[in-house]
Design a protein around this motif. Structure first.
Motif, short mmCIF file in Angstrom:
data_model
loop_
_atom_site.label_atom_id
_atom_site.label_comp_id
_atom_site.label_asym_id
_atom_site.label_seq_id
_atom_site.Cartn_x
_atom_site.Cartn_y
_atom_site.Cartn_z
N ILE A 104 -29.53 8.28 -106.14
CA ILE A 104 -28.43 8.43 -105.18
C ILE A 104 -28.83 9.53 -104.20
CG2 ILE A 104 -25.98 8.87 -104.81
CD1 ILE A 104 -25.45 8.22 -107.73
N MET A 105 -28.98 9.15 -102.93
CA MET A 105 -29.30 10.14 -101.89
C MET A 105 -28.00 10.66 -101.31
SD MET A 105 -32.57 10.86 -100.98
CE MET A 105 -32.24 11.53 -99.37
N CYS A 106 -27.62 11.85 -101.74
CA CYS A 106 -26.38 12.45 -101.25
C CYS A 106 -26.68 13.57 -100.26
CB CYS A 106 -25.60 12.96 -102.46
SG CYS A 106 -23.97 13.54 -102.09
N ALA A 107 -27.95 13.99 -100.19
CA ALA A 107 -28.33 15.12 -99.32
C ALA A 107 -28.04 14.81 -97.86
CB ALA A 107 -29.81 15.42 -99.50
N ALA A 108 -27.66 15.86 -97.13
CA ALA A 108 -27.48 15.75 -95.68
C ALA A 108 -28.81 16.14 -95.05
CB ALA A 108 -26.35 16.66 -95.23
N VAL A 109 -29.71 15.17 -94.99
CA VAL A 109 -31.06 15.44 -94.50
C VAL A 109 -31.02 15.56 -92.97
CG1 VAL A 109 -33.44 14.56 -94.47
CG2 VAL A 109 -31.90 13.94 -96.36
N ALA A 110 -31.68 16.58 -92.44
CA ALA A 110 -31.73 16.73 -90.98
C ALA A 110 -32.50 15.55 -90.39
CB ALA A 110 -32.43 18.04 -90.62
N SER A 142 -37.27 5.00 -96.73
CA SER A 142 -38.57 4.91 -97.43
C SER A 142 -38.35 4.45 -98.87
CB SER A 142 -39.28 6.27 -97.44
OG SER A 142 -39.50 6.71 -96.13
N LEU A 143 -37.30 4.98 -99.53
CA LEU A 143 -37.03 4.56 -100.91
C LEU A 143 -36.65 3.08 -100.95
CD1 LEU A 143 -34.97 7.52 -102.46
CD2 LEU A 143 -37.44 7.20 -102.40
N GLY A 144 -35.89 2.64 -99.96
CA GLY A 144 -35.49 1.23 -99.89
C GLY A 144 -36.71 0.32 -99.79
N ALA A 145 -37.74 0.80 -99.08
CA ALA A 145 -38.96 -0.01 -98.93
C ALA A 145 -39.79 0.00 -100.22
CB ALA A 145 -39.78 0.54 -97.76
N MET A 146 -39.65 1.07 -101.01
CA MET A 146 -40.42 1.19 -102.26
C MET A 146 -39.72 0.51 -103.44
SD MET A 146 -41.02 5.32 -102.21
CE MET A 146 -41.80 5.48 -103.80
N LYS A 147 -38.41 0.28 -103.30
CA LYS A 147 -37.55 -0.12 -104.41
C LYS A 147 -38.01 -1.40 -105.12
CE LYS A 147 -33.25 -1.60 -103.47
NZ LYS A 147 -32.55 -2.64 -104.23
N LYS A 148 -38.02 -1.36 -106.45
CA LYS A 148 -38.32 -2.56 -107.23
C LYS A 148 -36.98 -3.22 -107.62
CE LYS A 148 -41.02 -0.29 -110.21
NZ LYS A 148 -41.31 1.04 -109.87
N SER A 149 -37.05 -4.50 -108.03
CA SER A 149 -35.81 -5.25 -108.25
C SER A 149 -34.96 -4.69 -109.38
CB SER A 149 -36.11 -6.72 -108.50
OG SER A 149 -36.96 -6.80 -109.62
N ASN A 150 -35.59 -3.93 -110.32
CA ASN A 150 -34.80 -3.37 -111.43
C ASN A 150 -34.29 -1.96 -111.13
OD1 ASN A 150 -37.26 -2.17 -111.45
ND2 ASN A 150 -37.61 -2.34 -113.66
N GLN A 151 -34.47 -1.48 -109.92
CA GLN A 151 -33.98 -0.13 -109.57
C GLN A 151 -32.71 -0.22 -108.73
OE1 GLN A 151 -37.74 1.31 -107.74
NE2 GLN A 151 -37.61 3.01 -109.18
N ILE A 152 -31.81 0.75 -108.97
CA ILE A 152 -30.57 0.80 -108.19
C ILE A 152 -30.69 1.95 -107.19
CG2 ILE A 152 -28.08 1.27 -108.32
CD1 ILE A 152 -28.28 0.24 -111.27
N LYS A 170 -26.04 0.57 -92.43
CA LYS A 170 -26.99 1.45 -93.14
C LYS A 170 -27.41 0.81 -94.47
CE LYS A 170 -25.44 5.72 -91.02
NZ LYS A 170 -24.61 6.90 -91.08
N LEU A 171 -26.46 0.17 -95.15
CA LEU A 171 -26.77 -0.51 -96.42
C LEU A 171 -27.87 -1.55 -96.21
CD1 LEU A 171 -24.76 -1.32 -99.36
CD2 LEU A 171 -25.27 -3.39 -98.13
N GLU A 172 -27.71 -2.30 -95.13
CA GLU A 172 -28.67 -3.37 -94.80
C GLU A 172 -30.01 -2.79 -94.37
OE1 GLU A 172 -29.57 -7.01 -95.07
OE2 GLU A 172 -27.47 -6.44 -95.39
N LYS A 173 -29.96 -1.87 -93.40
CA LYS A 173 -31.18 -1.31 -92.79
C LYS A 173 -32.04 -0.59 -93.82
CE LYS A 173 -31.54 2.29 -89.69
NZ LYS A 173 -30.93 3.09 -88.66
N LYS A 174 -31.38 0.09 -94.80
CA LYS A 174 -32.14 0.90 -95.75
C LYS A 174 -32.35 0.18 -97.08
CE LYS A 174 -30.30 5.04 -93.47
NZ LYS A 174 -30.33 6.50 -93.43
N ASN A 175 -31.97 -1.10 -97.16
CA ASN A 175 -32.17 -1.91 -98.36
C ASN A 175 -31.53 -1.29 -99.60
OD1 ASN A 175 -33.13 -4.05 -99.91
ND2 ASN A 175 -35.09 -3.03 -100.35
N LEU A 176 -30.23 -0.96 -99.49
CA LEU A 176 -29.51 -0.27 -100.57
C LEU A 176 -28.72 -1.26 -101.41
CD1 LEU A 176 -28.02 2.68 -98.48
CD2 LEU A 176 -30.28 2.50 -99.54
N ASP A 177 -28.36 -0.82 -102.62
CA ASP A 177 -27.46 -1.60 -103.47
C ASP A 177 -26.02 -1.15 -103.25
OD1 ASP A 177 -29.49 -3.12 -105.03
OD2 ASP A 177 -30.16 -1.08 -105.41
#
Ligand code: CTP
Length: 228
Positions: A104-110, A142-152, A170-177
């Motif tokens: 879970i990326m909760c950080a407010a990254v600059a 970057s995590l969305g691009a690395m994500k395997k099918s068994n990862q949330i 954002k959900l779509e663009k970053k490949n999130l669950d």
């Protein structure tokens, strides 16, 4: 043989075999301009730390990667990784993600950093100073691009307007669950507040409205929904 429910909550997930390894990020990042100045934001880390605490209490193995904050890390973390800049956070997170069941990326990254870092303190001049900023890495993408099918993979969307539309993009663009959409236009929620209200959108069309409540309660709900 004692009943499984006779054990403290944090052991139940372990006994049931539903305990997962989860990476959580929290807090702001700082992007240095010179040895004494930086660009940052108002994140205090409270939401990310509440998520880490809720995940520990639910019996999960938690790695917390945190930008600079003044609050104390929860007890029971598997790993605490303090970082300063977006580049530090990207390195710490990408190294660990392949070994995780969830993140879970909760950080407010600059989103931007000064294009030039001055190793010496900048001196003032009579003229105005114009700063050139360059993009930082979008870590979640970057995590969305690395994500395997068994990862949330879950992220947050801090929005002042068009909450649903922007969060779903954002959900779509970053490949999130999952994406937790946060209205940051009101001062009683989101950044620097102890309470929050979020709408959690799932890739599968699920929508969970988490009404205004202390961040710890919101965190418990998010962990329950995402990891169950
Ligand atoms: N995020 C990230 N790396 C960045 C910026 C954001 O990993 N450089 C992550 C945040 O941790 C959050 C999600 O992306 O989980 C959305 O962050 P947000 O600030 O709402 O959106 P941005 O993607 O930065 O887009 P914008 O600023 O245009 O709204």
């Amino acid at each position: 043989m004692p009943q499984i429910t006779a054990y403290p909550a944090q052991y139940i997930a372990v006994l049931r075999g539903t305990s997962v390894k989860i990476l959580i990020t929290a807090g702001p990042t700082r992007e240095a301009l010179d040895p004494v100045r930086f660009l940052s934001n108002r994140s205090t880390g409270k939401m990310g730390y509440a998520l880490a605490e809720a995940a520990i209490e639910a019996g999960h193995t938690v790695s917390l990667v945190s930008g600079p904050v003044v609050i104390t890390a929860p007890e029971g973390l598997a790993e605490f990784v303090p970082v300063i800049s977006a580049a530090d956070m990207a390195e710490a997170v990408k190294k660990r993600f392949p070994d995780m069941d969830a993140a879970i990326m909760c950080a407010a990254v600059a989103d931007y950093r000064p294009a030039e870092f001055s190793p010496l303190k900048l001196k003032k001049k009579d003229d105005d100073l114009i700063l050139r900023l360059e993009r930082t890495e979008d870590i979640l993408k970057s995590l969305g691009a690395m994500k395997k099918s068994n990862q949330i993979l879950a992220g947050f969307a801090a929005e002042t307007d068009h909450l649903k539309e922007n969060a779903l993009a954002k959900l779509e663009k970053k490949n999130l669950d999952w994406i937790a959409a946060n209205d940051v236009s009101a001062s009683d929620r989101g950044f620097a507040s102890s309470s929050n209200a979020v709408t959690l959108f799932g890739r599968n069309g699920a929508v969970h409205q988490l009404d205004y409540a202390p961040k710890k309660e919101i965190a418990e709900e998010i962990i329950r929904i995402i990891l169950d």
